[in-house]
Design an enzyme around this catalytic site. Structure first.
Site, short mmCIF file in Angstrom:
data_model
loop_
_atom_site.label_atom_id
_atom_site.label_comp_id
_atom_site.label_asym_id
_atom_site.label_seq_id
_atom_site.Cartn_x
_atom_site.Cartn_y
_atom_site.Cartn_z
N HIS A 265 0.83 -1.20 0.00
CA HIS A 265 0.00 0.00 0.00
C HIS A 265 0.86 1.26 0.00
O HIS A 265 2.05 1.22 0.35
CB HIS A 265 -0.92 0.00 1.21
CG HIS A 265 -1.99 -1.04 1.13
ND1 HIS A 265 -3.04 -1.12 2.03
CD2 HIS A 265 -2.19 -2.06 0.25
CE1 HIS A 265 -3.82 -2.12 1.70
NE2 HIS A 265 -3.32 -2.72 0.64
N GLU A 267 0.80 3.96 1.96
CA GLU A 267 1.29 4.32 3.30
C GLU A 267 2.42 3.37 3.72
O GLU A 267 3.43 3.79 4.30
CB GLU A 267 0.16 4.26 4.33
CG GLU A 267 -1.03 5.15 4.01
CD GLU A 267 -2.12 4.41 3.26
OE1 GLU A 267 -3.31 4.70 3.49
OE2 GLU A 267 -1.79 3.52 2.43
N CYS A 293 -5.83 1.52 5.54
CA CYS A 293 -6.44 0.24 5.90
C CYS A 293 -5.95 -0.15 7.29
O CYS A 293 -5.14 0.55 7.92
CB CYS A 293 -6.05 -0.84 4.89
SG CYS A 293 -4.30 -1.30 4.97
N CYS A 296 -2.00 -0.77 7.47
CA CYS A 296 -1.23 0.48 7.43
C CYS A 296 -1.46 1.31 8.69
O CYS A 296 -0.56 2.00 9.16
CB CYS A 296 -1.62 1.29 6.19
SG CYS A 296 -1.04 0.55 4.64
#
Length: 339
Positions: A265, A267, A293, A296
């Protein structure tokens, strides 16, 4: 034409802070309660919160519910901008709005936040318990006496609302936005920091190789970008848009087959990149195009970052946002439009 900004709000919501900020911008300050203070001082009496309320009600009853506003308006000059505080009766609000120059701003904050602020200011006469604070707060909201304080009716007349539950930066940002809407004189010619960093995050997202959604994050410390990241397959692995991630390329439904997803992801990559280059991100702010999410979120918490600013909401983002707040991390949404 001069500008008049009227301020109303609950006790300790931050009206004084807003007024001080506007004074720094060249606004002249008036408080309706100053007229009451003058009356009490002339009588040689002690100025207390109870005395202010009682004298204010008396003046309204004797000279009209809008007397404080009318006396203040009479002092205003046509070539200056003003901020007028302590608007507590709907007749006062209507009198100011009738000038055609006034924007009434309702400054508010949560009850517990306001109580904590009240305790910090340590003003003599303030209630010492949360229960006593609630009683006073409720009494000021609605009055059966048309000449008394009725904050709820004043709030209903406000043309702008500012929620002041976070910090000075967010509060000043909101006030700047209102000023820009009112007059081109105050419209900023360059983006605010939030807009600046979020726009950079959106540009970073264009590097994403994920076939499902392009997401990116920018980590900022002391107004300086220290790391960026976008979603896609790990270094040395075939790109997602080249068939590298089986889950994304099968177009699985959101929230399903996550154990098959190879993509990292945005992040996650921003945090890992900082670590890879030996950069501390403790107390940093992460700007992300989507709210994080759960995975993260846990990385953000454990990395020591203090703030998360996101543009759009992640479909499964309710629990992660709740977890961030529980961890004491400031969470804000800054909308710049659709991704």
């Amino acid at each position: 034409m001069s500008i008049i900004l009227g301020l109303t709000g609950e006790n300790c919501a931050g009206k004084g802070t807003v007024a001080d900020y506007l004074v720094q911008k060249g606004f002249y300050y008036y408080s309706l309660s100053d007229i009451i203070r003058e009356e009490i001082a002339n009588e040689g009496k002690e100025i207390t919160r109870e005395a202010l309320i009682a004298k204010g009600n008396e003046l309204r009853r004797n000279f009209g519910a809008d007397v404080l506003a009318k006396r203040t308006i009479a002092k205003l000059l046509p070539d200056r901008n003003y901020v007028v505080d302590s608007i507590r009766n709907p007749a006062e609000a209507r009198a100011l709005l009738a000038t055609g120059k006034t924007t009434l701003i309702y400054v508010t904050a949560g009850l517990k936040v306001r109580f904590e602020r009240m305790k910090q200011r340590r003003r003599e006469g303030d209630p010492h318990s949360f229960e006593a604070f609630q009683v006073i707060d409720k009494a000021e909201m609605q009055s059966k006496d048309e000449f008394g304080q009725s904050l709820s009716e004043v709030f209903a007349l406000a043309t702008k609302k500012v929620e002041n539950d976070t910090g000075f930066r967010e509060l000043y940002y909101a006030i700047d936005g209102i000023l820009g809407e009112i007059s081109v004189e105050f419209k900023s010619k360059r983006p605010k920091w939030d807009e600046y960093f979020m726009n950079i995050a959106r540009v970073v997202a264009t590097r994403s190789n994920c076939v499902k959604r392009h997401v990116a994050a920018v980590i900022v410390k002391d107004k300086r970008i220290v790391s960026t990241g976008y979603n896609g397959t790990p270094r040395g692995i075939r790109n997602c848009d080249e068939g590298g991630c089986p889950r994304c390329n099968s177009f699985a439904d959101s929230g399903t087959k996550l154990d098959e997803c190879v993509c990292s992801h945005g992040e996650e990559n921003a945090i890992v990149q900082a670590s890879y280059h030996g950069i501390s991100i403790k107390d940093a702010t992460i700007y992300t195009t989507f709210s994080p999410c759960l995975m993260c979120t846990k990385m953000i918490i454990n990395s020591g970052m203090k703030e998360v600013v996101y543009n759009s909401e992640y479909p499964l983002g309710e629990m992660p946002l709740s977890l961030l707040r529980e961890a004491g991390i400031t969470v804000r949404q800054v909308k710049l439009g659709k991704e």
